[in-house]
Design an enzyme around this catalytic site. Structure first.
Site, mmCIF file in Angstrom:
data_model
loop_
_atom_site.group_PDB
_atom_site.id
_atom_site.type_symbol
_atom_site.label_atom_id
_atom_site.label_comp_id
_atom_site.label_asym_id
_atom_site.label_seq_id
_atom_site.Cartn_x
_atom_site.Cartn_y
_atom_site.Cartn_z
ATOM 1 C CB SER A 1 49.892 18.903 21.373
ATOM 2 O OG SER A 1 49.332 19.912 20.569
ATOM 3 C CG HIS B 1 51.896 16.794 24.974
ATOM 4 N ND1 HIS B 1 51.135 15.662 24.806
ATOM 5 C CD2 HIS B 1 51.125 17.830 24.569
ATOM 6 C CE1 HIS B 1 49.966 15.993 24.299
ATOM 7 N NE2 HIS B 1 49.926 17.298 24.141
ATOM 8 C CE LYS C 1 46.932 15.896 26.595
ATOM 9 N NZ LYS C 1 46.628 17.302 26.370
HETATM 10 C C1 LIG Z 1 45.707 18.220 26.044
HETATM 11 C C2 LIG Z 1 46.241 19.602 26.070
HETATM 12 C C3 LIG Z 1 45.571 20.619 26.729
HETATM 13 C C4 LIG Z 1 44.192 20.431 27.291
HETATM 14 O O1 LIG Z 1 44.207 19.671 28.440
HETATM 15 P P1 LIG Z 1 42.873 18.875 28.858
HETATM 16 O O2 LIG Z 1 43.105 18.538 30.269
HETATM 17 O O3 LIG Z 1 42.796 17.708 27.943
HETATM 18 O O4 LIG Z 1 41.736 19.832 28.666
HETATM 19 C C5 LIG Z 1 46.178 21.844 26.815
HETATM 20 N N1 LIG Z 1 47.373 22.083 26.241
HETATM 21 C C6 LIG Z 1 48.036 21.144 25.565
HETATM 22 C C7 LIG Z 1 49.342 21.454 24.942
HETATM 23 C C8 LIG Z 1 47.481 19.873 25.447
HETATM 24 O O5 LIG Z 1 48.108 18.941 24.745
#
Ligand SMILES: *Cc1c(COP(=O)(O)O)cnc(C)c1O
Length: 397
Positions: free
Chosen positions: A185, A213, A245
């Site tokens: 991330s 991602h 995302k």
């Molecule tokens: C954003 C993210 C999460 C958390 O997801 P949310 O739905 O925002 O709680 C978990 N793992 C990774 C790698 C992320 O980028």
């Protein structure tokens, strides 16, 4: 006898906050008044943003908004309870089926957030005495999940498969789970998934990939980094990804064999003891899945913008990382350098967020630039022109 003096918890927290402010590392909220694609209105100013995770530009798509409002008219806003009581609706079931089919897994189970999905999987699977190997750059919630499960947590240097193998072999008899981000991330690079899968197979360990991602962006029809690496449910039994995302919604899911999903329903506390996501959101996410599968032009456009940005940035000698994903960080070293660059860009009408310790290791503060199919080529050019004025060092300390 008087009770012994106890530390005041609120005061201790206030001291810690003050220390963080003193170190120049205070986190601050910004309130966005209005969103129009990549344009954000913040504090009375219109900024061109390069920091959202809306990689395919779906968050404001009329078809998603239509599905959300239609379902809200029919089903109301809240799900009114947990999934296991009466919160599990037809919209959730349809979305779970579509997600399982898309990712090539037997079943999928929705969670309200990705954070809770990772906590739920690791808490349900792990127990004291087990070992959990994780990449040092994994998302915070994977680390928190291992702690919740009570397993011994071992963090291996970023993408170092040999180090992970040594950690695994140090506890030959223990039940073992290796968890990794698919696309990291903060760095944007892809994990060595085939090598990790081979290691886990030969060592009898379970592999879990967090594809927050990668889903929607990588693989044929956007099925994610496991599809891109041709790794099925047999090699990677636990896939987690989010809906917040590339899909432009909110929420998350875990996909894998039926035994995994059945067990999570029984034992994953962050699944059991929480209100199900609003059914209207599940209806919108189903439309997002269909668009992500069928509108390949969004991925092609994103890839074109990534190439344009990387070519321009390398011509300017900017400190790019080895990422080919929509996450294109510029590593600047100190937190002050990253903050200064962010402020300067903001003066030029651009919103790019600085990521500082403790989110990233000390000395690795960066601008985390993210690109989206919602951007135009002229937006990327404007970002490059603004970055040129900053005179950033080509090599960060
Ligand atoms: C954003 C993210 C999460 C958390 O997801 P949310 O739905 O925002 O709680 C978990 N793992 C990774 C790698 C992320 O980028």
């Amino acid at each position: 006898m008087a009770a012994p003096a106890r530390p005041d918890l609120l005061q201790r927290l206030a001291v810690e906050t003050a220390e963080r402010e003193h170190a120049g590392l205070l986190r601050r909220l910004r309130t966005v008044a209005h969103v129009d694609g990549p344009w954000l209105d913040v504090a009375g100013r219109r900024l061109l943003a390069f920091c959202s995770n809306d990689y395919l530009g779906l968050a404001q798509h009329p078809a998603l908004i239509g599905a959300l409002t239609r379902a809200a008219h029919q089903q109301g806003v809240g799900s009114t309870s947990a999934h296991l009581i009466c919160g599990h609706r037809a919209e959730h079931a349809a979305l779970e089926e579509a997600l399982a089919a898309w990712t090539g897994r037997a079943r999928a189970l929705l969670f309200s957030t990705g954070y809770m999905a990772n906590l739920g999987v690791l808490q349900a699977l792990l127990a004291p005495g087990d070992i959990c190997m994780q990449d040092k750059l994994n998302h915070a919630c994977l680390l928190d999940g291992a702690k919740l499960g009570g397993a011994e947590l071992k963090r291996y240097p970023h993408a170092d498969v040999d180090a992970a193998a040594r950690q695994m072999r140090s506890r030959p008899g223990a039940a073992a789970l290796l968890a990794t981000d698919g696309v990291f991330s903060m760095d944007g690079d892809v994990a060595p998934l085939p090598e990790l899968a081979a290691l886990c197979t030969s060592e009898g360990a379970c592999l879990m990939v967090d594809d927050a991602h990668g889903l929607g962006v990588l693989g044929t029809h956007g099925a994610g980094s496991l599809d891109a690496a041709a790794l099925g449910q047999h090699e990677v039994p636990i896939l987690m990804a989010t809906l917040g995302k590339a899909l432009g919604c909110s929420g998350a899911f875990v996909a894998g064999p039926a035994s995994l999903v059945d067990g999570l329903i029984q034992f994953a506390r962050p699944y059991i003891y929480t209100t199900a996501m609003p059914p209207a959101l599940a209806a919108a996410a189903l439309v997002a899945v269909r668009l992500a599968q069928t509108e390949a032009w969004r991925r092609e456009r994103l890839a074109m913008l990534i190439t344009r940005f990387r070519r321009g940035a390398s011509e300017l000698g900017l400190p790019l990382l080895a990422s080919t994903s929509a996450i294109q960080p510029l590593r600047l070293g100190s937190a002050e350098a990253a903050m200064k660059a962010m402020r300067n860009l903001q003066q030029q009408g651009l919103l790019v967020t600085a990521i500082r310790p403790p989110t990233v290791p000390a000395g690795q503060a960066r601008l985390r630039i993210t690109l989206s199919a919602a951007h135009q080529e002229t937006h990327v050019d404007r970002l490059l022109a603004a970055l040129e004025t900053l005179r950033l060092p080509a090599q960060a300390s």
